[in-house]
Scaffold this motif. Structure first.
Motif, PDB file in Angstrom:
ATOM      1  N   SER A 144       1.600   8.500   8.439  1.00 55.91           N
ATOM      2  CA  SER A 144       2.955   9.037   8.431  1.00 55.91           C
ATOM      3  C   SER A 144       3.954   7.944   8.806  1.00 55.91           C
ATOM      4  N   PRO A 145       4.954   7.666   7.955  1.00 51.21           N
ATOM      5  CA  PRO A 145       5.954   6.650   8.301  1.00 51.21           C
ATOM      6  C   PRO A 145       6.639   6.930   9.636  1.00 51.21           C
ATOM      7  N   LEU A 146       6.942   8.207   9.908  1.00 56.24           N
ATOM      8  CA  LEU A 146       7.594   8.551  11.165  1.00 56.24           C
ATOM      9  C   LEU A 146       6.696   8.224  12.349  1.00 56.24           C
ATOM     10  N   ALA A 147       5.403   8.535  12.230  1.00 56.03           N
ATOM     11  CA  ALA A 147       4.468   8.240  13.319  1.00 56.03           C
ATOM     12  C   ALA A 147       4.350   6.736  13.542  1.00 56.03           C
ATOM     13  N   ILE A 148       4.343   5.965  12.460  1.00 59.73           N
ATOM     14  CA  ILE A 148       4.266   4.510  12.574  1.00 59.73           C
ATOM     15  C   ILE A 148       5.509   3.967  13.280  1.00 59.73           C
ATOM     16  N   ILE A 149       6.670   4.489  12.913  1.00 60.74           N
ATOM     17  CA  ILE A 149       7.922   4.053  13.534  1.00 60.74           C
ATOM     18  C   ILE A 149       7.915   4.348  15.032  1.00 60.74           C
ATOM     19  N   LEU A 207       5.273   4.798  16.939  1.00 63.35           N
ATOM     20  CA  LEU A 207       4.262   3.967  17.590  1.00 63.35           C
ATOM     21  C   LEU A 207       4.752   2.536  17.772  1.00 63.35           C
ATOM     22  N   ARG A 208       5.494   2.024  16.794  1.00 62.99           N
ATOM     23  CA  ARG A 208       6.044   0.678  16.940  1.00 62.99           C
ATOM     24  C   ARG A 208       7.068   0.627  18.079  1.00 62.99           C
ATOM     25  N   GLY A 209       7.785   1.737  18.294  1.00 62.68           N
ATOM     26  CA  GLY A 209       8.680   1.807  19.440  1.00 62.68           C
ATOM     27  C   GLY A 209       7.914   1.715  20.751  1.00 62.68           C
ATOM     28  N   LEU A 210       6.793   2.446  20.834  1.00 63.75           N
ATOM     29  CA  LEU A 210       5.962   2.393  22.038  1.00 63.75           C
ATOM     30  C   LEU A 210       5.349   1.005  22.227  1.00 63.75           C
ATOM     31  N   ALA A 211       4.939   0.391  21.118  1.00 63.36           N
ATOM     32  CA  ALA A 211       4.363  -0.958  21.206  1.00 63.36           C
ATOM     33  C   ALA A 211       5.392  -1.944  21.748  1.00 63.36           C
ATOM     34  N   GLY A 212       6.659  -1.767  21.368  1.00 63.39           N
ATOM     35  CA  GLY A 212       7.716  -2.611  21.904  1.00 63.39           C
ATOM     36  C   GLY A 212       7.865  -2.439  23.400  1.00 63.39           C
ATOM     37  N   LEU A 213       7.782  -1.197  23.859  1.00 65.45           N
ATOM     38  CA  LEU A 213       7.854  -0.924  25.302  1.00 65.45           C
ATOM     39  C   LEU A 213       6.703  -1.623  26.025  1.00 65.45           C
ATOM     40  N   TYR A 246      11.965  -3.188  18.777  1.00 68.13           N
ATOM     41  CA  TYR A 246      12.881  -3.931  19.626  1.00 68.13           C
ATOM     42  C   TYR A 246      13.621  -3.006  20.589  1.00 68.13           C
ATOM     43  N   ALA A 247      13.876  -1.761  20.137  1.00 67.67           N
ATOM     44  CA  ALA A 247      14.489  -0.782  21.037  1.00 67.67           C
ATOM     45  C   ALA A 247      13.516  -0.432  22.168  1.00 67.67           C
ATOM     46  N   GLY A 248      12.234  -0.290  21.817  1.00 63.35           N
ATOM     47  CA  GLY A 248      11.225  -0.034  22.839  1.00 63.35           C
ATOM     48  C   GLY A 248      11.117  -1.178  23.820  1.00 63.35           C
ATOM     49  N   TYR A 249      11.240  -2.391  23.321  1.00 69.15           N
ATOM     50  CA  TYR A 249      11.222  -3.574  24.188  1.00 69.15           C
ATOM     51  C   TYR A 249      12.383  -3.537  25.179  1.00 69.15           C
ATOM     52  N   GLU A 287       0.819  -1.221   0.000  1.00 68.04           N
ATOM     53  CA  GLU A 287       0.000   0.000   0.000  1.00 68.04           C
ATOM     54  C   GLU A 287       0.851   1.269   0.000  1.00 68.04           C
ATOM     55  N   ASN A 288       2.178   1.086   0.015  1.00 68.21           N
ATOM     56  CA  ASN A 288       3.127   2.218   0.043  1.00 68.21           C
ATOM     57  C   ASN A 288       3.006   3.070   1.302  1.00 68.21           C
ATOM     58  N   LEU A 289       2.535   2.453   2.380  1.00 68.13           N
ATOM     59  CA  LEU A 289       2.533   3.156   3.666  1.00 68.13           C
ATOM     60  C   LEU A 289       3.954   3.241   4.219  1.00 68.13           C
ATOM     61  N   LEU A 290       4.755   2.228   3.910  1.00 69.68           N
ATOM     62  CA  LEU A 290       6.146   2.181   4.337  1.00 69.68           C
ATOM     63  C   LEU A 290       7.006   1.679   3.189  1.00 69.68           C
ATOM     64  N   THR A 291       8.250   2.103   3.147  1.00 72.92           N
ATOM     65  CA  THR A 291       9.242   1.464   2.292  1.00 72.92           C
ATOM     66  C   THR A 291       9.900   0.345   3.091  1.00 72.92           C
ATOM     67  N   LEU A 292      10.676  -0.496   2.422  1.00 72.89           N
ATOM     68  CA  LEU A 292      11.354  -1.565   3.143  1.00 72.89           C
ATOM     69  C   LEU A 292      12.297  -1.001   4.204  1.00 72.89           C
ATOM     70  N   GLN A 293      12.987   0.089   3.873  1.00 75.43           N
ATOM     71  CA  GLN A 293      13.894   0.702   4.838  1.00 75.43           C
ATOM     72  C   GLN A 293      13.127   1.227   6.043  1.00 75.43           C
ATOM     73  N   GLN A 294      11.974   1.854   5.798  1.00 77.42           N
ATOM     74  CA  GLN A 294      11.157   2.350   6.901  1.00 77.42           C
ATOM     75  C   GLN A 294      10.593   1.189   7.728  1.00 77.42           C
ATOM     76  N   GLY A 295      10.279   0.067   7.049  1.00 79.17           N
ATOM     77  CA  GLY A 295       9.846  -1.121   7.777  1.00 79.17           C
ATOM     78  C   GLY A 295      10.948  -1.648   8.682  1.00 79.17           C
ATOM     79  N   ASN A 296      12.204  -1.583   8.186  1.00 79.58           N
ATOM     80  CA  ASN A 296      13.341  -1.985   9.014  1.00 79.58           C
ATOM     81  C   ASN A 296      13.451  -1.107  10.251  1.00 79.58           C
ATOM     82  N   TRP A 297      13.290   0.199  10.058  1.00 82.15           N
ATOM     83  CA  TRP A 297      13.370   1.125  11.183  1.00 82.15           C
ATOM     84  C   TRP A 297      12.222   0.900  12.173  1.00 82.15           C
ATOM     85  N   ALA A 298      11.034   0.594  11.643  1.00 84.86           N
ATOM     86  CA  ALA A 298       9.898   0.322  12.523  1.00 84.86           C
ATOM     87  C   ALA A 298      10.145  -0.927  13.357  1.00 84.86           C
TER      88      ALA A 298
END
Length: 387
Positions: free
Chosen positions: A102-107, A109-115, A61-64, A45-56
């Motif tokens: 927003s890719p940045l917002a998703i990234i 949020l994924r950090g918070l989800a890890g926490l 895992y950093a949040g964890y 859906e082009n919500l993320l690129t592969l690189q942005q998926g890597n960062w997410a």
């Protein structure tokens, strides 16, 4: 309001184990690993690129890691509140993914989800094993991770079969997780003396006898390598199989991964009691390394299924075997051994997606990442074998 469970002792013990397992099903299976199944849809859906998926993934895992460190001094008496809070926060983070673009917002949020997922793991463990004093419930408790992976993967599979967008799939995941929590949440209000008349069995220890700082540091290195070794498969399995399988949705292979993980805690716990730490962890890491490398040889269905089964069946086994050994070696070091283990495992998980992204950009294939991950696991196995 604290409520009692009016059932025979063995039924009460089972229900409490299931309640703790549900916390991990939601916090770990859905909150942490559902992203693995949905990521290919978000990329399409082009919500993320592969690189942005890597960062997410790395942010998660950093949040964890951060969550584990923040709760290093958590008390058993706080565990019930932490379970409720972390599960509700996880559900909200899943729902939020349905609206964020927003890719940045998703990234973030994924950090918070890890926490939140780290909080659920620690809180559920404290609640069942210490607050409720039900140490025999540990295998059922930790099987929740695999069950959660399987259930969330099936929710994603249903969404994909109906050609639903990723936003709707996230809502489907959140809804199914919320229903489970509503069914079992009252059990978390059980009073601490619920199992006062439950017949506990003595635990038999068959760990190795060496207690030195060298052994402790070696275990830390082994655990960090294991965190790096499994995480590439656990993050990208459906993605690097997309387009290579015919007649089957790659997310179903991911479901097999979770299904294999569910009973693994029981198996590895019994094996370490019967055969000891060194033999059990060595076998665990070798099988895991074989499972990781299989898709690099072929993306045919038998190779993919074998990879999902082997890695799924072993990654939680590593935790089951290594953490008791860490508690035994804690006296040999001046720091918190469990916290250090969690930190190094987390660092390995953060590094995995970043390394995979760089190797993919260089080669256009996930195969170099799989070889690197498998090598890390074999190095860990070599350290276990070295006396």
């Amino acid at each position: 309001m604290i409520t009692a469970i009016k059932h025979p002792p063995h039924i009460r013990a089972l229900l409490l184990s299931i309640a703790g397992s549900v916390v991990l099903i939601i916090g770990m299976g859905y909150g942490r690993f559902a992203f693995t199944g949905v990521l290919p849809v978000m990329l399409k859906e082009n919500l993320l690129t592969l690189q942005q998926g890597n960062w997410a993934a790395s942010a998660n895992y950093a949040g964890y890691l951060l969550g584990a460190l923040l709760l290093s001094r958590a008390r058993p008496v706080d565990s019930r509140r932490l379970c409720f809070t972390s599960v509700l926060a996880t559900l909200l983070s899943i729902v939020a993914l349905a609206w964020l673009r927003s890719p940045l917002a998703i990234i973030v949020l994924r950090g918070l989800a890890g926490l939140f997922s780290a909080v659920t793991l620690i809180a559920a463990s404290l609640w069942l094993l210490q607050h409720m004093q039900h140490t025999q419930g540990a295998p059922m408790l930790f099987s929740g991770v695999g069950i959660g992976v399987f259930l969330s993967a099936e929710m994603v599979a249903v969404g994909k079969s109906l050609a639903l967008p990723s936003a709707t799939i996230w809502l489907l995941c959140a809804g199914s997780a919320a229903v489970m929590f509503l069914v079992f949440f009252r059990l978390l209000n059980s009073p601490p003396d619920t199992l006062v008349d439950y017949p506990f069995k003595a635990q038999t220890s068959t760990c190795s006898q060496t207690v030195t700082a060298t052994e402790a540091w070696k275990l830390l290195l082994i655990y960090g390598l294991a965190g790096f070794g499994y995480i590439i498969t656990a993050t990208y399995l459906p993605l690097f199989l997309t387009g290579s399988l015919t007649g089957i949705d790659p997310v179903q292979i991911w479901a097999v991964f979770g299904l294999a993980a569910a009973p693994s805690c029981f198996f590895w716990h019994r094996l370490v009691v019967a055969r000891g730490y060194r033999f059990t962890l060595l076998l665990n890491l070798i099988l895991q390394a074989v499972g990781v490398i299989l898709p690099a040889f072929s993306h045919a269905l038998p190779f993919c299924l074998a990879s999902a089964l082997l890695v799924g069946f072993t990654f939680m086994g590593t935790v089951t075997v290594a953490l008791p050994e860490a508690r035994r070696l804690a006296a040999a070091v001046s720091f918190n051994m469990i916290a250090a283990m969690t930190a190094l495992y987390g660092i390995g998980q953060i590094a995995g997606p970043l390394v995979a992204g760089e190797l993919y950009a260089f080669s256009g294939s996930f195969n170099p990442s799989l070889w690197t991950a498998s090598t890390a696991l074999m190095l860990a196995a070599g350290l276990v074998a070295k006396r």
